[in-house]
Structures are given as C-alpha cells and as structure tokens.
Design an enzyme around this catalytic site. Structure first.
Site, PDB file in Angstrom:
ATOM      1  N   TYR A   1       0.820  -1.184  -0.059  1.00 12.70           N
ATOM      2  CA  TYR A   1      -0.054   0.121   0.099  1.00 12.70           C
ATOM      3  C   TYR A   1       1.071   1.372  -0.078  1.00 12.70           C
ATOM      4  O   TYR A   1       1.908   1.239   0.055  1.00 12.70           O
ATOM      5  CB  TYR A   1      -1.043   0.018   1.086  1.00 12.70           C
ATOM      6  CG  TYR A   1      -0.515   0.358   2.701  1.00 12.70           C
ATOM      7  CD1 TYR A   1       0.483  -0.510   3.157  1.00 12.70           C
ATOM      8  CD2 TYR A   1      -0.471   1.565   3.095  1.00 12.70           C
ATOM      9  CE1 TYR A   1       1.080  -0.082   4.371  1.00 12.70           C
ATOM     10  CE2 TYR A   1      -0.050   1.794   4.503  1.00 12.70           C
ATOM     11  CZ  TYR A   1       0.786   1.099   5.157  1.00 12.70           C
ATOM     12  OH  TYR A   1       1.512   1.286   6.079  1.00 12.70           O
TER      13      TYR A   1
ATOM     14  N   LYS B   1       6.496  -1.718   1.972  1.00 11.13           N
ATOM     15  CA  LYS B   1       5.323  -1.345   2.627  1.00 11.13           C
ATOM     16  C   LYS B   1       4.013  -2.277   2.157  1.00 11.13           C
ATOM     17  O   LYS B   1       3.297  -2.060   1.461  1.00 11.13           O
ATOM     18  CB  LYS B   1       5.066   0.027   1.938  1.00 11.13           C
ATOM     19  CG  LYS B   1       4.009   0.707   2.812  1.00 11.13           C
ATOM     20  CD  LYS B   1       4.436   2.370   2.549  1.00 11.13           C
ATOM     21  CE  LYS B   1       3.213   3.151   3.229  1.00 11.13           C
ATOM     22  NZ  LYS B   1       3.473   3.142   4.835  1.00 11.13           N
TER      23      LYS B   1
ATOM     24  N   GLU C   1      11.622   2.509  14.495  1.00 14.59           N
ATOM     25  CA  GLU C   1      10.630   3.537  14.001  1.00 14.59           C
ATOM     26  C   GLU C   1       9.324   3.322  14.771  1.00 14.59           C
ATOM     27  O   GLU C   1       9.141   2.567  15.260  1.00 14.59           O
ATOM     28  CB  GLU C   1      10.412   3.302  12.468  1.00 14.59           C
ATOM     29  CG  GLU C   1       9.929   1.944  12.032  1.00 14.59           C
ATOM     30  CD  GLU C   1       9.644   1.725  10.760  1.00 14.59           C
ATOM     31  OE1 GLU C   1       9.414   2.674  10.136  1.00 14.59           O
ATOM     32  OE2 GLU C   1       9.746   0.482  10.337  1.00 14.59           O
TER      33      GLU C   1
ATOM     34  N   LEU D   1      11.160   1.325   7.431  1.00 12.81           N
ATOM     35  CA  LEU D   1      10.442   1.749   6.286  1.00 12.81           C
ATOM     36  C   LEU D   1      11.250   2.891   5.690  1.00 12.81           C
ATOM     37  O   LEU D   1      11.219   3.823   6.546  1.00 12.81           O
ATOM     38  CB  LEU D   1       9.013   1.979   6.203  1.00 12.81           C
ATOM     39  CG  LEU D   1       8.434   2.367   5.130  1.00 12.81           C
ATOM     40  CD1 LEU D   1       8.112   1.316   4.014  1.00 12.81           C
ATOM     41  CD2 LEU D   1       7.044   3.017   5.314  1.00 12.81           C
TER      42      LEU D   1
HETATM   43  N1  PDD Z   1       2.488   4.984   7.331  1.00  9.79           N
HETATM   44  N2  PDD Z   1       7.373   3.636   9.150  1.00  9.79           N
HETATM   45  C1  PDD Z   1       6.190   2.930   9.094  1.00  9.79           C
HETATM   46  C2  PDD Z   1       6.325   1.648   9.624  1.00  9.79           C
HETATM   47  C3  PDD Z   1       5.152   3.624   8.333  1.00  9.79           C
HETATM   48  O1  PDD Z   1       3.779   2.876   8.246  1.00  9.79           O
HETATM   49  C4  PDD Z   1       5.136   4.504   7.532  1.00  9.79           C
HETATM   50  C5  PDD Z   1       4.111   5.390   6.982  1.00  9.79           C
HETATM   51  C6  PDD Z   1       6.162   5.571   7.822  1.00  9.79           C
HETATM   52  C7  PDD Z   1       6.415   6.849   7.395  1.00  9.79           C
HETATM   53  O2  PDD Z   1       6.304   6.892   5.923  1.00  9.79           O
HETATM   54  P1  PDD Z   1       5.866   7.875   4.846  1.00  9.79           P
HETATM   55  O3  PDD Z   1       6.723   9.099   5.297  1.00  9.79           O
HETATM   56  O4  PDD Z   1       6.171   7.570   3.609  1.00  9.79           O
HETATM   57  O5  PDD Z   1       4.116   8.316   4.985  1.00  9.79           O
HETATM   58  C8  PDD Z   1       7.239   4.845   8.586  1.00  9.79           C
HETATM   59  C9  PDD Z   1       1.488   5.153   6.649  1.00  9.79           C
HETATM   60  C10 PDD Z   1       1.266   6.784   6.589  1.00  9.79           C
HETATM   61  C11 PDD Z   1       0.361   4.354   7.353  1.00  9.79           C
HETATM   62  O6  PDD Z   1       0.490   3.393   7.429  1.00  9.79           O
HETATM   63  O7  PDD Z   1      -0.702   5.060   7.468  1.00  9.79           O
END
Ligand code: PDD
Length: 288
Positions: free
Chosen positions: A33, A149, A182, A207
């Site tokens: 996703y 992801k 994270e 991620l």
């Molecule tokens: N999540 N780490 C994890 C485990 C994440 O699920 C996310 C983002 C991030 C940050 O990534 P980005 O800057 O690309 O949004 C880091 C999304 C927003 C979610 O699951 O809703």
C-alpha cells in the site's frame, strides 16, 4: 457528499465498495500500500510514493495493476471525486483473487487495486503539532522485511492500540539493544544538543519513509545537518528535540516517551520549522 472509491477499474460509492472474499489481501495480507498526503489540493510527493510502490511490488513479485501514468490519473481522479482539499489518498494493490492456496496464483491473475481518499482537518493537525504528542516504546516484533510497505500490519496495529490505551499517540519499536527502529506508522527522529538531526539509516530495519526522504531536502534548504544512525531511547530522552514523520502527520513533535517528559515537554523549534517548510519543498501534483 457521498464518498467514492476506486475498485478494480470502477468508481463506486464508498459505502458499497468491496473486494472478493478470496482476495489474497484479505486472506494472506498478500499486498502492498501507499498513503499520500493531500495538502491544499495537491498530492504530495507522488513520484516518490509511486517509486516506493514499484519497489514494494517488485520485492513481492506482484505486477502493476495498470501503467504508472494511468495510476497517477486515477489517484488524482479519486481525490477530485471526493473533493479532498486536505486529506489522504490510500492505495492498495494485492496479488489478486484466487482459490486459497499459499503459493502464488497463476501468472494471469490480475492484481487487485483499491484507492480511497478522505478529508482531514489541517487545523486539528496544526493544533496537535503545537502541543506535541506522546509515544510509548514496545519491543520490535515484526518480520525482517519492514522495508516493504506491506499491508501485513498486525504488530503495528497492536502497538498503536497499546499506545492509545496508555494515553499516547504512537508506539516506537525498540531493538533488544535499546535502539529505536521507528514508530508503528511513522519514522523516528531526534535533534542533538548541537542541533544535528538524527534518524536511523534506512537500508534495513525500517520503512524508508517518503516524508523522511523529503525532510532531507528540507533540512538541506534550511542549512541543517542530518546524521543517519541509530539512537537509543536513552539518547532520545536527553535530546534537544524529538519528532516523527509520516505522510499522515508530516513532522510531528514528540514531548513524552513512556510517560517521561522530553525536550522540556515542548515542541521543538527545529521540528516546527521543518514542518513549516515541508509544503514549499515537497513535490506537488495538483489534483485538478
Ligand atoms: N505509514 N514507518 C512505518 C512503519 C509506516 O507505516 C510509515 C507510514 C512510515 C512513514 O512513511 P511515509 O513518510 O512515507 O508516510 C514509517 C502510513 C502513513 C500508514 O500506514 O498510514
């Protein structure tokens, strides 16, 4: 106004949208996703999000559901049809629908795609940033390929729920040696007493957040130095500032870890200036 979802080639009312019960996303979390922020009518960092989608798909050997240009137009169309000026667009691609079997279905099984969009309140987010949020720490218990992801997010769900039950907004996954990985859905950052930004290297174990990547551009513009290295919970507790990044929160200051006040209990000025500059520097794709 009723919401519209895009499901496998059709725009349909959100309330009636669904996928087949044998979709592999539903049965195996066999999919990936992306979440993009929509700010002031623009889809933020679309190129980087689609590049990461490409990587996630190829790591799992799932095909693209349509070509990249078509996908870009559908994303913009979903944002438009839902009249989202500020919010999120969510897209999910799975290995498709097939009789339940762990091994991949036949190569001609089309991947499934779902895209939704929702509005969020920028005033509420700004208020939250002005106050800062709290995090808790939990032991890292995810699989090794968290660089993908994937929609398999059960440990993240459990961690976020635990955070909520403890009056916090995010949970940080911690390695056995005390190093911060994270958040359940965010990347973790600190600012040292010398004003250096620190975030864990993204080769493995986290991620590679798109917001994280764009913050590298923002920091450069603001003349700030970034060190990519692990940091411990103890170091975070002593840091000048602590914050997290994600498409859903952009830059969000953290003011408590495990109930202990950090960074004097106030959102840091560096985090807030990164938040402020983010919109100007990130790539913007107008949705109409
Ligand atoms: N999540 N780490 C994890 C485990 C994440 O699920 C996310 C983002 C991030 C940050 O990534 P980005 O800057 O690309 O949004 C880091 C999304 C927003 C979610 O699951 O809703």
């Amino acid at each position: 106004m009723s919401r519209i979802a895009y499901v496998n080639g059709q725009y349909i009312p959100h309330a009636n949208a669904g996928v087949h019960i044998e979709d592999r996303g539903y049965q195996f979390a066999d999919g990936v996703y992306e979440v993009c922020e929509v700010a002031r009518g623009n889809i933020m960092d679309m190129t980087r999000h689609l590049n990461r989608l490409d990587r996630s798909l190829s790591e799992l050997r799932i095909g693209w559901p349509m070509n990249r240009k078509a996908l870009q137009s559908v994303i913009a169309e979903v944002v438009r049809r839902n009249r989202v000026f500020n919010g999120m667009v969510y897209l999910q691609v799975t290995r498709g629908v097939a009789k339940r079997d762990h091994v991949f279905p036949s190569a001609d099984t089309p991947p499934s795609i779902v895209i939704t969009a929702k509005r969020t309140d920028p005033v509420m987010f700004a208020a939250r940033a002005a106050k800062g949020v709290k995090v808790i720490t939990v032991p890292e218990n995810r699989w090794e390929r968290v660089d993908i992801k994937s929609i398999g997010l059960l440990p993240n769900v459990m961690a976020r729920q635990q955070a909520k039950e403890q009056g916090a907004q995010e949970a940080w996954f911690i390695d056995p040696d005390g190093t911060v990985r994270e958040g359940a859905a965010t990347n973790a950052w600190i600012v040292t007493m010398d004003g250096v930004l620190v975030t864990r290297q993204a080769e493995t174990g986290i991620l590679r957040g798109i917001t994280r990547t764009t913050i590298f551009d923002v920091a450069k513009k603001l003349g700030l130095t970034i060190e990519e290295r692990g940091f411990s919970v103890e170091e975070a507790k002593r840091a000048r500032e602590v914050f997290m990044t994600a498409a859903t929160t952009v830059v969000m200051p953290i003011v408590a870890i495990d109930g202990e006040s950090v960074a004097n209990g106030h959102p840091g000025t560096i985090a807030l200036s990164l938040r402020e500059a983010f919109f100007d520097i990130a790539e913007k794709t107008p949705s109409c």
